[in-house]
Write a protein that holds these residues in place. Structure first.
Motif, PDB file in Angstrom:
ATOM      1  N   PRO A  26     -16.871  -7.357   3.298  1.00 41.38           N
ATOM      2  CA  PRO A  26     -17.986  -6.798   2.513  1.00 41.38           C
ATOM      3  C   PRO A  26     -18.101  -5.285   2.625  1.00 41.38           C
ATOM      4  O   PRO A  26     -18.702  -4.646   1.756  1.00 41.38           O
ATOM      5  CB  PRO A  26     -19.217  -7.493   3.116  1.00 41.38           C
ATOM      6  N   TYR A  27     -17.561  -4.697   3.694  1.00 42.04           N
ATOM      7  CA  TYR A  27     -17.600  -3.250   3.900  1.00 42.04           C
ATOM      8  C   TYR A  27     -16.171  -2.723   3.929  1.00 42.04           C
ATOM      9  O   TYR A  27     -15.208  -3.502   3.953  1.00 42.04           O
ATOM     10  CB  TYR A  27     -18.323  -2.919   5.216  1.00 42.04           C
ATOM     11  N   ARG A  28     -16.024  -1.409   3.914  1.00 40.71           N
ATOM     12  CA  ARG A  28     -14.695  -0.795   3.868  1.00 40.71           C
ATOM     13  C   ARG A  28     -14.104  -0.763   5.268  1.00 40.71           C
ATOM     14  O   ARG A  28     -14.211   0.226   5.994  1.00 40.71           O
ATOM     15  CB  ARG A  28     -14.771   0.602   3.264  1.00 40.71           C
ATOM     16  N   SER A  29     -13.456  -1.828   5.633  1.00 41.57           N
ATOM     17  CA  SER A  29     -13.007  -2.032   7.007  1.00 41.57           C
ATOM     18  C   SER A  29     -11.760  -1.234   7.350  1.00 41.57           C
ATOM     19  O   SER A  29     -10.693  -1.436   6.766  1.00 41.57           O
ATOM     20  CB  SER A  29     -12.732  -3.524   7.235  1.00 41.57           C
ATOM     21  N   GLY A  30     -11.879  -0.360   8.341  1.00 42.95           N
ATOM     22  CA  GLY A  30     -10.723   0.349   8.857  1.00 42.95           C
ATOM     23  C   GLY A  30      -9.888  -0.497   9.787  1.00 42.95           C
ATOM     24  O   GLY A  30      -8.766  -0.138  10.138  1.00 42.95           O
ATOM     25  N   ALA A  31     -10.423  -1.642  10.180  1.00 39.10           N
ATOM     26  CA  ALA A  31      -9.703  -2.536  11.085  1.00 39.10           C
ATOM     27  C   ALA A  31      -8.834  -3.533  10.350  1.00 39.10           C
ATOM     28  O   ALA A  31      -7.914  -4.100  10.938  1.00 39.10           O
ATOM     29  CB  ALA A  31     -10.690  -3.282  11.981  1.00 39.10           C
ATOM     30  N   GLY A  32      -9.113  -3.781   9.061  1.00 35.02           N
ATOM     31  CA  GLY A  32      -8.312  -4.798   8.395  1.00 35.02           C
ATOM     32  C   GLY A  32      -8.587  -4.954   6.920  1.00 35.02           C
ATOM     33  O   GLY A  32      -8.417  -6.044   6.380  1.00 35.02           O
ATOM     34  N   GLY A  33      -8.968  -3.897   6.219  1.00 34.51           N
ATOM     35  CA  GLY A  33      -9.443  -4.057   4.857  1.00 34.51           C
ATOM     36  C   GLY A  33      -8.489  -3.691   3.737  1.00 34.51           C
ATOM     37  O   GLY A  33      -8.818  -3.897   2.571  1.00 34.51           O
ATOM     38  N   LEU A  34      -7.294  -3.160   4.037  1.00 37.56           N
ATOM     39  CA  LEU A  34      -6.466  -2.585   2.984  1.00 37.56           C
ATOM     40  C   LEU A  34      -5.482  -3.569   2.349  1.00 37.56           C
ATOM     41  O   LEU A  34      -4.943  -4.462   3.005  1.00 37.56           O
ATOM     42  CB  LEU A  34      -5.667  -1.403   3.519  1.00 37.56           C
ATOM     43  N   TYR A  35      -5.255  -3.331   1.062  1.00 37.87           N
ATOM     44  CA  TYR A  35      -4.100  -3.855   0.335  1.00 37.87           C
ATOM     45  C   TYR A  35      -3.066  -2.732   0.272  1.00 37.87           C
ATOM     46  O   TYR A  35      -3.423  -1.555   0.202  1.00 37.87           O
ATOM     47  CB  TYR A  35      -4.479  -4.218  -1.096  1.00 37.87           C
ATOM     48  N   SER A  36      -1.782  -3.097   0.246  1.00 40.22           N
ATOM     49  CA  SER A  36      -0.755  -2.066   0.106  1.00 40.22           C
ATOM     50  C   SER A  36       0.566  -2.706  -0.303  1.00 40.22           C
ATOM     51  O   SER A  36       0.673  -3.927  -0.433  1.00 40.22           O
ATOM     52  CB  SER A  36      -0.587  -1.277   1.419  1.00 40.22           C
ATOM     53  N   THR A  37       1.566  -1.864  -0.500  1.00 42.35           N
ATOM     54  CA  THR A  37       2.917  -2.307  -0.821  1.00 42.35           C
ATOM     55  C   THR A  37       3.880  -1.802   0.255  1.00 42.35           C
ATOM     56  O   THR A  37       3.558  -0.889   1.032  1.00 42.35           O
ATOM     57  CB  THR A  37       3.376  -1.751  -2.174  1.00 42.35           C
ATOM     58  N   ALA A  38       5.079  -2.369   0.268  1.00 40.65           N
ATOM     59  CA  ALA A  38       6.091  -1.908   1.220  1.00 40.65           C
ATOM     60  C   ALA A  38       6.429  -0.438   0.974  1.00 40.65           C
ATOM     61  O   ALA A  38       6.566   0.347   1.917  1.00 40.65           O
ATOM     62  CB  ALA A  38       7.345  -2.775   1.110  1.00 40.65           C
ATOM     63  N   ASN A  39       6.543  -0.043  -0.287  1.00 39.85           N
ATOM     64  CA  ASN A  39       6.889   1.341  -0.590  1.00 39.85           C
ATOM     65  C   ASN A  39       5.799   2.317  -0.173  1.00 39.85           C
ATOM     66  O   ASN A  39       6.078   3.383   0.395  1.00 39.85           O
ATOM     67  CB  ASN A  39       7.163   1.494  -2.087  1.00 39.85           C
ATOM     68  N   ASP A  40       4.545   1.971  -0.449  1.00 40.44           N
ATOM     69  CA  ASP A  40       3.437   2.835  -0.034  1.00 40.44           C
ATOM     70  C   ASP A  40       3.411   3.002   1.482  1.00 40.44           C
ATOM     71  O   ASP A  40       3.309   4.118   2.007  1.00 40.44           O
ATOM     72  CB  ASP A  40       2.106   2.244  -0.497  1.00 40.44           C
ATOM     73  N   TYR A  41       3.482   1.875   2.188  1.00 44.13           N
ATOM     74  CA  TYR A  41       3.399   1.966   3.643  1.00 44.13           C
ATOM     75  C   TYR A  41       4.655   2.630   4.218  1.00 44.13           C
ATOM     76  O   TYR A  41       4.608   3.267   5.277  1.00 44.13           O
ATOM     77  CB  TYR A  41       3.185   0.588   4.264  1.00 44.13           C
ATOM     78  N   GLY A  42       5.762   2.506   3.496  1.00 43.59           N
ATOM     79  CA  GLY A  42       6.981   3.186   3.931  1.00 43.59           C
ATOM     80  C   GLY A  42       6.813   4.692   3.945  1.00 43.59           C
ATOM     81  O   GLY A  42       7.291   5.378   4.862  1.00 43.59           O
ATOM     82  N   ARG A  43       6.134   5.235   2.929  1.00 48.13           N
ATOM     83  CA  ARG A  43       5.888   6.680   2.927  1.00 48.13           C
ATOM     84  C   ARG A  43       4.968   7.088   4.067  1.00 48.13           C
ATOM     85  O   ARG A  43       5.155   8.135   4.686  1.00 48.13           O
ATOM     86  CB  ARG A  43       5.302   7.107   1.574  1.00 48.13           C
ATOM     87  N   PHE A  44       3.962   6.268   4.329  1.00 49.98           N
ATOM     88  CA  PHE A  44       3.046   6.553   5.438  1.00 49.98           C
ATOM     89  C   PHE A  44       3.806   6.562   6.767  1.00 49.98           C
ATOM     90  O   PHE A  44       3.665   7.492   7.583  1.00 49.98           O
ATOM     91  CB  PHE A  44       1.943   5.495   5.449  1.00 49.98           C
ATOM     92  N   ALA A  45       4.628   5.547   6.997  1.00 50.87           N
ATOM     93  CA  ALA A  45       5.385   5.463   8.247  1.00 50.87           C
ATOM     94  C   ALA A  45       6.412   6.585   8.355  1.00 50.87           C
ATOM     95  O   ALA A  45       6.615   7.155   9.443  1.00 50.87           O
ATOM     96  CB  ALA A  45       6.076   4.096   8.346  1.00 50.87           C
ATOM     97  N   GLN A  46       7.062   6.915   7.246  1.00 48.42           N
ATOM     98  CA  GLN A  46       8.046   7.996   7.270  1.00 48.42           C
ATOM     99  C   GLN A  46       7.391   9.328   7.580  1.00 48.42           C
ATOM    100  O   GLN A  46       7.966  10.179   8.267  1.00 48.42           O
ATOM    101  CB  GLN A  46       8.777   8.068   5.927  1.00 48.42           C
ATOM    102  N   MET A  47       6.172   9.528   7.083  1.00 42.32           N
ATOM    103  CA  MET A  47       5.429  10.739   7.413  1.00 42.32           C
ATOM    104  C   MET A  47       5.245  10.863   8.924  1.00 42.32           C
ATOM    105  O   MET A  47       5.433  11.953   9.504  1.00 42.32           O
ATOM    106  CB  MET A  47       4.074  10.722   6.699  1.00 42.32           C
TER     107      MET A  47
END
Length: 409
Positions: A271-292
Motif C-alpha cells: 500500500p505504500y512505496r516500500s523501499g524494502a520490497g516494492g519495485l518492479y523491474s527488468t533484467a536490463n534495467d537492473y543490469g545498468r544499476f548493478a554495472q554502475m
C-alpha cells in the motif's frame, strides 16, 4: 516508471558481441530449468568487463504458455529493492546531508525515545532505555535490533505484529508505528534480516531529501540510469509484459499466487512505496544499476555515487559490530555490506566466485551478483514464490557457477 517508447530494450545495456563459446552451458541449464516440470520462464543477463556476453529469455511469461518470455519482461523484484534504497541513502551521505553514524532520531524524532524490550509479555512488556544509539549504519546492515522474529523474541515480535506496521499507506505512518515498538536487542548486537530497517531508511531518505521517496528514486537513480521499466507500479499499457507470479500447488503443479498483484499484475506490491520490497523491474534495467556499482558509481558521463562510497558499500560491515560472528543469519560464508551480502568463503557457500562478490535476491526468485575481481555482473530473473521441500529447486548458485566457469580466462 515511465511507459516504454521502444518495446525492444536490447540497447538498454552495453551492446552484445557474439556470445562466448562457453556460455551455451548457461543456455542449456536455463532451458532445462524452464522445461515442462520447471519454472515457467526466466531471463538471464551477464555483463563482463562492461560488455553484454549473455542476454536471453526462456520459457513463458504466463502459466497458460500463451506469451513467450522476453528480454524486457517485467518482474516483481521484492528485496532487490533494498539495494536501490541503500544507494539512495548513500547519495545523501555523499552530499553531506546524512552521516553513516548519524543517530536515526536526528532525522526521525519519533525514534528518540525508543526503549529496549527486557522481558514480560506482549500484554505487559518490561522495557528500559537503550544503551546504544540507533544509527543509519545499523539500518543499512540489518543490525538495528527491531523485533523481527527468531527464537527467544516471540513476545516482542508479537508486539510488532500488534502495531500492524505494514498496514499503512505511507512510509511516514510506517515509521510512526514502528517507533512505538520496543527494540528486541541493542543496536549492533544482532544481525536480523527484515523489512523494518530498510523501510525506516526509506522514510529517512524522503525526510532528508525533502521529497517523496518515489520521486527521489526516479530523479536520482531511475532517470540517470535510463531505468524506464522500474517503478512501484507498471503503466497500464505495459502490464502485458509483467510475468505471472507462481507458487507450487498441492498437486505438484504451478498455480497463480494468491496475491492481489498476481491477480492484477502491475499494481502496487504494497500500500505504500516500500523501499524494502516494492519495485518492479527488468533484467536490463537492473543490469545498468548493478554495472554502475561495479564501475565505482559511474554511468556514462555521470558520477551517481563516489567511488569510495561504493567501495565501502561492498565491504563486510558486520566486522564493526559485536555480533556473535561477522556473518549473516543465513550463512557463515557471507557477511553484509551496505545493502547486500558480501561473499567471505566461496567454498563454504558452494560458489566458484571470488571473495568479495556482492549481491542479493528477491522473494520471488530474482537474483543478482556483482563480482569486482572478475568485473562481472550476473542477473537471473524468475517469478516464483518458493515453498516447502517439494518445491522447485533453487537455481541461483548453479547459474552463478556456470557463468563463472564460462568467463574464466
Amino acid at each position: 516508471m515511465a511507459a516504454c517508447s521502444n518495446p525492444d530494450h536490447s540497447t538498454s545495456v552495453p551492446a552484445a558481441p557474439a556470445a562466448s563459446p562457453r556460455l551455451p552451458a548457461v543456455d542449456d541449464f536455463l532451458r532445462q530449468a524452464t522445461g515442462p516440470h520447471g519454472y515457467t520462464g526466466a531471463v538471464a543477463l551477464v555483463i563482463h568487463e562492461g560488455k553484454t556476453v549473455h542476454a536471453a529469455s526462456y520459457g513463458w511469461q504466463d502459466l497458460a504458455h500463451t506469451r513467450p518470455m522476453r528480454q524486457d519482461s517485467i518482474f516483481r523484484i521484492y528485496s532487490m529493492t533494498k539495494t536501490v534504497a541503500s544507494v539512495a541513502a548513500l547519495m545523501l551521505m555523499d552530499e553531506g546531508k546524512l552521516g553513516l553514524d548519524d543517530p536515526v532520531a536526528r532525522h526521525l524524532p519519533e525514534f528518540s525515545q525508543l526503549p529496549l524490550f527486557t522481558g514480560g509479555s506482549a500484554q505487559a512488556p518490561q522495557v528500559r532505555p537503550l544503551s546504544t544509539t540507533l544509527t543509519v549504519r545499523h539500518l543499512l546492515t540489518h543490525t538495528s535490533g527491531f523485533a523481527a522474529g527468531g527464537k527467544g523474541f516471540e513476545a516482542v515480535t508479537q508486539l510488532l505484529e500488534q502495531h500492524q506496521v505494514r498496514d499503512v499507506d505511507s512510509l511516514a505512518d510506517y515509521s510512526t508505528r514502528l517507533a512505538q515498538v520496543p527494540l528486541a536487542t541493542e543496536p549492533g548486537t544482532r544481525f536480523r534480516y527484515d523489512s523494518t530497517s530498510t523501510e525506516t531508511l526509506s522514510r529517512l531518505v524522503e525526510v532528508v531529501a525533502g521529497m517523496p521517496f518515489e520521486q527521489f528514486l526516479q530523479q536520482r537513480i531511475f532517470d540517470p540510469l535510463q531505468m524506464r521499466d522500474t517503478g512501484f507500479e507498471v503503466p497500464a499499457a505495459q502490464r502485458s509484459r509483467v510475468v505471472d507470479l507462481s507458487v507450487m500447488g498441492t498437486d505438484g503443479t504451478l498455480k497463480l499466487a494468491d496475491e492481489i498483484h498476481a491477480r492484477d499484475p502491475g499494481t502496487a506490491l504494497r500500500p505504500y512505496r516500500s523501499g524494502a520490497g516494492g519495485l518492479y523491474s527488468t533484467a536490463n534495467d537492473y543490469g545498468r544499476f548493478a554495472q554502475m556499482l561495479l564501475d565505482g558509481g559511474r554511468y556514462q558521463d555521470r558520477q551517481l555515487l563516489k567511488a569510495d562510497t561504493v567501495a565501502l558499500m561492498l565491504q563486510n560491515q558486520l566486522v564493526h559490530f559485536p555480533v556473535a560472528k561477522p556473518v549473516t543469519e543465513f550463512s557463515d560464508a557471507e557477511g553484509f555490506g551496505l545493502g547486500g551480502s558480501v561473499l567471505l568463503d566461496p567454498a563454504l557457500k558452494g560458489r566458484s566466485a571470488s571473495v568479495g562478490a556482492f549481491g542479493w535476491s528477491g522473494a520471488a526468485s530474482t537474483y543478482y551478483t556483482i563480482e569486482p575481481d572478475r568485473k562481472l555482473v550476473a542477473i537471473l530473473m524468475l517469478q516464483h514464490l518458493p515453498g516447502g521441500k517439494d518445491d522447485l529447486p533453487r537455481i541461483s548458485t548453479p547459474f552463478y557457477n556456470l557463468v563463472d566457469e564460462a568467463i574464466q580466462p
